[in-house]
Design an enzyme around this catalytic site. Structure first.
Site, PDB file in Angstrom:
ATOM      1  N   HIS A 267      25.226  70.864  42.589  1.00  0.00           N
ATOM      2  CA  HIS A 267      25.084  71.610  43.839  1.00  0.00           C
ATOM      3  C   HIS A 267      23.646  71.520  44.367  1.00  0.00           C
ATOM      4  O   HIS A 267      23.418  71.143  45.524  1.00  0.00           O
ATOM      5  CB  HIS A 267      25.473  73.081  43.589  1.00  0.00           C
ATOM      6  CG  HIS A 267      25.335  73.980  44.788  1.00  0.00           C
ATOM      7  ND1 HIS A 267      26.407  74.309  45.590  1.00  0.00           N
ATOM      8  CD2 HIS A 267      24.259  74.625  45.319  1.00  0.00           C
ATOM      9  CE1 HIS A 267      25.997  75.114  46.567  1.00  0.00           C
ATOM     10  NE2 HIS A 267      24.697  75.326  46.419  1.00  0.00           N
ATOM     11  N   GLU A 268      22.696  71.851  43.516  1.00  0.00           N
ATOM     12  CA  GLU A 268      21.296  71.837  43.963  1.00  0.00           C
ATOM     13  C   GLU A 268      20.842  70.415  44.282  1.00  0.00           C
ATOM     14  O   GLU A 268      20.024  70.209  45.194  1.00  0.00           O
ATOM     15  CB  GLU A 268      20.370  72.491  42.926  1.00  0.00           C
ATOM     16  CG  GLU A 268      20.700  73.944  42.574  1.00  0.00           C
ATOM     17  CD  GLU A 268      20.772  74.890  43.772  1.00  0.00           C
ATOM     18  OE1 GLU A 268      20.124  74.618  44.794  1.00  0.00           O
ATOM     19  OE2 GLU A 268      21.522  75.889  43.685  1.00  0.00           O
ATOM     20  N   HIS A 271      21.518  69.866  47.874  1.00  0.00           N
ATOM     21  CA  HIS A 271      20.482  70.451  48.740  1.00  0.00           C
ATOM     22  C   HIS A 271      19.230  69.553  48.748  1.00  0.00           C
ATOM     23  O   HIS A 271      18.667  69.260  49.796  1.00  0.00           O
ATOM     24  CB  HIS A 271      20.059  71.829  48.215  1.00  0.00           C
ATOM     25  CG  HIS A 271      20.980  72.953  48.595  1.00  0.00           C
ATOM     26  ND1 HIS A 271      21.288  73.249  49.905  1.00  0.00           N
ATOM     27  CD2 HIS A 271      21.646  73.868  47.844  1.00  0.00           C
ATOM     28  CE1 HIS A 271      22.109  74.307  49.940  1.00  0.00           C
ATOM     29  NE2 HIS A 271      22.343  74.690  48.700  1.00  0.00           N
ATOM     30  N   GLU A 297      24.196  73.951  53.140  1.00  0.00           N
ATOM     31  CA  GLU A 297      25.238  74.291  52.169  1.00  0.00           C
ATOM     32  C   GLU A 297      26.350  73.242  52.210  1.00  0.00           C
ATOM     33  O   GLU A 297      27.014  73.000  51.193  1.00  0.00           O
ATOM     34  CB  GLU A 297      25.773  75.694  52.470  1.00  0.00           C
ATOM     35  CG  GLU A 297      26.608  76.311  51.377  1.00  0.00           C
ATOM     36  CD  GLU A 297      25.822  76.748  50.136  1.00  0.00           C
ATOM     37  OE1 GLU A 297      24.578  76.707  50.153  1.00  0.00           O
ATOM     38  OE2 GLU A 297      26.477  77.098  49.137  1.00  0.00           O
TER      39      GLU A 297
END
EC number: 3.4.17.19
Lengths: 497, 497
Positions: A267-268, A271, A297
């Site tokens: 997930h990160e 980003h 997001e």
């Protein structure tokens, strides 16, 4: 050349010191969550607050504001230059609109409220938090009025977190999602193919082993560790960008349920990739960062859900998992896939799966909107919360910690923030189907050719930074704005046979 | 109350944003040497330079300068308040004196010069570095003229690094030291009790083992790790203070010659202790930091040399060393003591022992003074260097890397900095003998009662921060200024039987 107009060049030169303060504040924020000694917080809080005020003052310097005004009247600006004007006009407008007493009061109240919220949650005492939430709602309504709005005061707050997002967008999106998700969810649950829980959730790991898995995963993705990025540990995973050449992520190691650490890294990474792939020419300018929370997001959810929770990704990392976690040999890649994709209507947003997640947001957005319009009072919130979550998911909180007190956001004064999580889920699915027109995603994953996926994202979204407003960026990339149908298509295709 | 006067209170309030920029810059500097990804340097350099300029601008804001002027005319200020005025007047004076073109040129030339110096040193090519050193000397002379001086232009540069230090102080101190050190050194070498080298210098250690030793040493000293401090790794050990509540040290692990890692930790602890023991009421004010480089180095050298290289300290850490380093069991505490205290006339300053170290400084100060006065030219420097070091220590460089090109300082534009190292050695010895009048230092070390030593330092020096100018602080604490006789007494008592 990206910036040709002399007025814009002047603006960018004068902006650089404001950028520098932002750079410093990013590092200070990162450090506070990773390496800062405990008592360092005393001085860090003073420094952050002083620099915030200074940054606002610099943004509002008359000669700077005049220059931006002047630029806004030039007709033949290119898209990058228009982006600079748009971003700065918005920042100036917001800074001008909010009176200093309101900013100070917001800051004072929320600093206390976060502390009280923690205690209230622990002690299961909503009444303790209630006066703070009332004060915050009151300040949020005042904020909306100072910022100005046309159709709904909630518009002004939404726009703070997602430029151009309106209540009517949120109503349209969440209205559609509520109906469709419930339909899909009922089927998924009745088919029973996707488990509600999994034995692997209980399996314990050693931190050193998990660190190796995370590093190897990031290596697969080509994450430039040491060169332009780092990974560290913090209580809650986050990404912090110090600019385009220094983007850092964190994860956590709880010691069990390894997908939580791994998928947070994925997930990160999503980003971080956004910031890392912004055009280098936008470095230290007003548009050299991701354009909004929702679009951001979208990038992280794409990597977490579309890539990270796919069968093919599980295939690819299976040997890595097996090498470092003893217990994996008793499980097949298929087992791992179902472990990554349990579907369980539950009470806690942060633990929600792909299918049910947006219903948690729906609940919060409904309450926020009505609090801001004055249709409901803070007093009513716990009951509304409990009834709505039961209606949506068939579960009922046994206490406030499982219900209305579960999230930190309201205590921080973030009202209007939650919908950006749903926008992220939508954008991720939207990106998936547009990408599938050009790229065989499953095949690329299986062949570990992540670079082609990344390049596609760079060209469509990342490289532009904040050049285009979120809706314009989506239109340019996909010919449409936030579009919820892809998300429904995604969960139907994935979760229904 | 520390600050009572309303004008001073106003100044401190207005100063807080300047302090905040300094806080951010400290963190950015620490991060650049510890955790920053390699390419992050591009943006970090821009941010540091923007914030430096901004900080100068804020210091020179007319309303701020007027307030400081006003305060300087108030008669009944207390010592803290006078300190605030003194520190700010000095900063304003320096900022006003130096024209922006000179600051910019200094920054540009030295940024290049550091790169060229590295290459020149590696390639043993003084001619390559020569034009840069010429330019730097020229800029340093201009700097001295802009700052203003009465007796010698070197005065103006010395004062930049050590408030109030004059060429005549340096002449007096180094003249005395040259004669006395040579006398003691001859005897030490002819007695032969202290070895020139030691077998332990070659012994290899594992980083994990050394880390444990360093942590246990810091624990003995009561270093507030995690609470108000950290220890990390960097290419060159340093201490960085983000304020009074967050002071961080670093060390390095070369894998052999373990005293280098351990004694660097003890050295940096001395620096950190100074900042950590400043009166908390001085937080975020113009006097909330160590007063000068020389006084700071006095604290670090005290811990490194007076404590760290003592027989008693070796006794105390011997069990720790034995626990973590296999090879220690073949050596007695006495062996370790001599390993910590070899005396060897050598070419490289950073490897010099307690007895010979100041002669390296003497050499540099002599050359700097004459370069600034124009008595010698950069062309002459290598020959003067080689002749002087041979005269002082009986050793002759075989190449420039062992001679005139060994230090980074001149390439960074730091001319006038070296003497503060000698001041540090003097202050450490001065502190030792004044402390001995009240405290049995050897006994305290043996009993691991370091806290009593630290309290003494706090009361005499640390707690004041920059309240008093360096010479005034020494007079207040010891009834005298920089006094070299204690250093000679120290090496006589320690190294001669």
């Amino acid at each position: 050349m990206v910036f040709e107009n002399q007025v814009i060049k002047d603006i960018i030169n004068k902006y650089r010191v404001i950028w520098a303060i932002g750079h410093a504040q990013s590092l200070m924020g990162w450090d506070a969550e990773t390496y800062m000694p405990r008592e360092g917080v005393k001085e860090r809080a003073i420094a952050q607050s002083e620099l915030s005020v200074l940054s606002q003052q610099l943004i509002l310097r008359p000669e700077f504001v005049e220059l931006v005004d002047k630029a806004s009247q030039i007709e033949d600006l290119n898209d990058y230059e228009k982006g600079v004007v748009r971003v700065l006009q918005r920042r100036i407008r917001i800074a001008k609109a909010l009176p200093p007493w309101l900013v100070a009061e917001y800051s004072r109240v929320t600093q206390e409220a976060v502390v009280v919220w923690r205690e209230a949650k622990q002690q299961n005492d909503f009444d303790k938090f209630k006066p703070y939430l009332e004060k915050i709602v009151d300040l949020a309504r005042k904020t909306a009025d100072y910022l100005g709005w046309e159709e709904h005061p909630y518009d002004a707050l939404l726009d703070l977190y997602e430029e151009g997002l309106r209540t009517k967008d949120v109503d349209r999106i969440l209205g559609y999602l509520e109906k469709e998700i419930k339909r899909v969810l009922d089927k998924v649950l009745s088919e029973g193919k996707y488990p509600r829980e999994h034995l692997l959730e209980k399996m314990k790991y050693r931190r050193e082993d998990m660190e190796k898995i995370n590093l190897k995963t990031l290596e697969l993705f080509g994450f430039p560790l040491g060169k332009r990025s780092r990974i560290d540990v913090s209580a809650h995973p986050f990404t912090q960008s110090m600019g385009l050449f220094d983007v850092r992520i964190t994860t956590r190691y709880e010691g069990y349920d390894f997908k939580r650490s791994l998928l947070s890294v994925v997930h990160e990474f999503g980003h971080a990739l956004y910031e890392l792939q912004i055009d280098e020419k936008l470095m230290a300018t007003p548009i050299g960062h991701g354009v909004s929370l929702g679009i951001h997001e979208g990038q992280s959810r794409f990597w977490e859900n579309i890539i990270g929770r796919s069968k093919e990704f599980v295939e690819v990392i299976y040997p890595i998992l097996k090498e470092h976690l003893d217990f994996i040999e008793k499980y097949t890649p298929e087992d791992i896939y179902y472990y990554f994709n349990t579907v369980r209507p539950s009470l806690i947003r942060t633990e929600a799966d792909e299918v049910t997640y947006n219903l948690h947001i729906l609940l919060r957005a409904k309450i926020e909107k009505q609090l801001i319009s004055g249709e409901i009072k803070v007093d009513d919130v716990p009951e509304i919360w409990n009834n709505t979550i039961e209606e949506l998911l068939g579960v009922k909180p046994r206490n406030y910690a499982e219900g209305v007190l579960q999230d930190i956001h309201w205590s921080m004064g973030s009202i209007g923030y939650f919908p950006t999580y749903t926008l992220g889920n939508l954008v991720a699915a939207q990106m998936k189907y547009h990408m599938l027109n050009e790229i065989n995603i499953p095949e690329k994953i299986l062949n570990k050719e992540f670079q082609e996926i990344e390049e596609w994202q760079r060209e469509k979204i990342h490289k532009w930074g904040a050049t285009y407003a979120p809706k314009d960026l989506l239109r340019k990339a996909f010919g449409e704005e936030y579009e919820p149908k892809y998300f429904i298509k995604h969960i139907e295709e994935k979760y229904l046979s």
